[in-house]
Scaffold this motif. Structure first.
Motif, PDB file in Angstrom:
ATOM      1  N   ASP A  36       0.931  -1.193   0.274  1.00  0.00           N
ATOM      2  CA  ASP A  36      -0.030   0.225  -0.037  1.00  0.00           C
ATOM      3  C   ASP A  36       1.092   1.751  -0.144  1.00  0.00           C
ATOM      4  O   ASP A  36       1.405   1.100  -0.054  1.00  0.00           O
ATOM      5  CB  ASP A  36      -0.880   0.125   1.198  1.00  0.00           C
ATOM      6  N   GLN A  37       0.552   2.892  -0.081  1.00  0.00           N
ATOM      7  CA  GLN A  37       1.009   3.819  -0.586  1.00  0.00           C
ATOM      8  C   GLN A  37       1.798   3.653   0.869  1.00  0.00           C
ATOM      9  O   GLN A  37       2.727   4.261   0.987  1.00  0.00           O
ATOM     10  CB  GLN A  37      -0.212   5.140  -0.396  1.00  0.00           C
ATOM     11  N   ASP A  97       4.858   9.916  -5.132  1.00  0.00           N
ATOM     12  CA  ASP A  97       3.681   9.811  -5.439  1.00  0.00           C
ATOM     13  C   ASP A  97       2.374   8.444  -5.623  1.00  0.00           C
ATOM     14  O   ASP A  97       2.559   7.736  -5.411  1.00  0.00           O
ATOM     15  CB  ASP A  97       4.004  10.018  -7.101  1.00  0.00           C
ATOM     16  N   ALA A  98       1.121   9.674  -5.136  1.00  0.00           N
ATOM     17  CA  ALA A  98       0.105   8.487  -4.507  1.00  0.00           C
ATOM     18  C   ALA A  98      -0.208   7.678  -5.968  1.00  0.00           C
ATOM     19  O   ALA A  98      -0.971   6.429  -5.874  1.00  0.00           O
ATOM     20  CB  ALA A  98      -1.187   9.883  -3.905  1.00  0.00           C
ATOM     21  N   ARG A 103       0.114   3.659 -11.486  1.00  0.00           N
ATOM     22  CA  ARG A 103       0.918   3.767 -12.863  1.00  0.00           C
ATOM     23  C   ARG A 103       1.545   1.996 -12.647  1.00  0.00           C
ATOM     24  O   ARG A 103       1.751   1.849 -14.583  1.00  0.00           O
ATOM     25  CB  ARG A 103       1.912   4.654 -12.421  1.00  0.00           C
ATOM     26  N   VAL A 104       2.650   1.840 -11.811  1.00  0.00           N
ATOM     27  CA  VAL A 104       3.197   0.707 -12.663  1.00  0.00           C
ATOM     28  C   VAL A 104       1.870  -0.761 -12.728  1.00  0.00           C
ATOM     29  O   VAL A 104       2.834  -1.270 -13.462  1.00  0.00           O
ATOM     30  CB  VAL A 104       3.263  -0.137 -11.680  1.00  0.00           C
ATOM     31  N   LEU A 105       0.642  -0.583 -12.288  1.00  0.00           N
ATOM     32  CA  LEU A 105       0.148  -1.323 -12.307  1.00  0.00           C
ATOM     33  C   LEU A 105      -0.573  -1.792 -13.908  1.00  0.00           C
ATOM     34  O   LEU A 105      -1.054  -2.686 -14.433  1.00  0.00           O
ATOM     35  CB  LEU A 105      -0.554  -2.267 -11.030  1.00  0.00           C
TER      36      LEU A 105
END
Length: 129
Positions: A36-37, A97-98, A103-105
């Motif tokens: 998680d973040q 970056d939230a 973005r990766v997934l």
């Protein structure tokens, strides 16, 4: 050198099948999905680069997302900065970056050149050795 097999027996490393780039990448993405973040923020808060295995995964992400290392002229360690230091500075910003995880997934893996997938798989395979 020996490796553990699915049955738990030890087998010579030469008998182990080479991981396919797509399988290795999917395994890595599955692990990222479980974070998680707060995990990313905790990692980014480190002053020095993370342990080698974590750094190898982050370097693979840099390849995956075409992230360039920090400019050595602006790096915190200046001329003494290593390749890992420069990438670590670049990755730290991304980790904060939230939208990093999404973005990766959501990154289009099908558009990634085969050479990049193989380079990432090779980097990640070193971690499994």
């Amino acid at each position: 050198i020996t490796r553990s097999t699915d049955s738990g027996r030890r087998a010579p490393s030469g008998d182990r099948q080479k991981a396919k780039p797509k399988d290795t990448l999917e395994k890595c993405l599955g692990r990222i999905e479980s974070l998680d973040q707060e995990d990313f923020k905790s990692l980014a808060s480190r002053k020095d680069s993370p342990p080698e295995a974590v750094m190898q995964v982050l370097l693979a992400l840099c390849l995956f997302m075409d992230i360039k290392p920090a400019d050595p002229k602006r790096a915190a360690k200046g001329k003494n900065a290593t390749k890992e230091d420069l990438y670590w500075e670049a990755v730290r910003k991304l980790l904060m970056d939230a939208k990093f995880k999404s973005r990766v997934l959501q990154y289009s893996k099908s558009e990634m050149p085969a050479e990049t997938r193989e380079e990432i798989a090779g980097s990640l395979a070193k971690l499994q050795a």
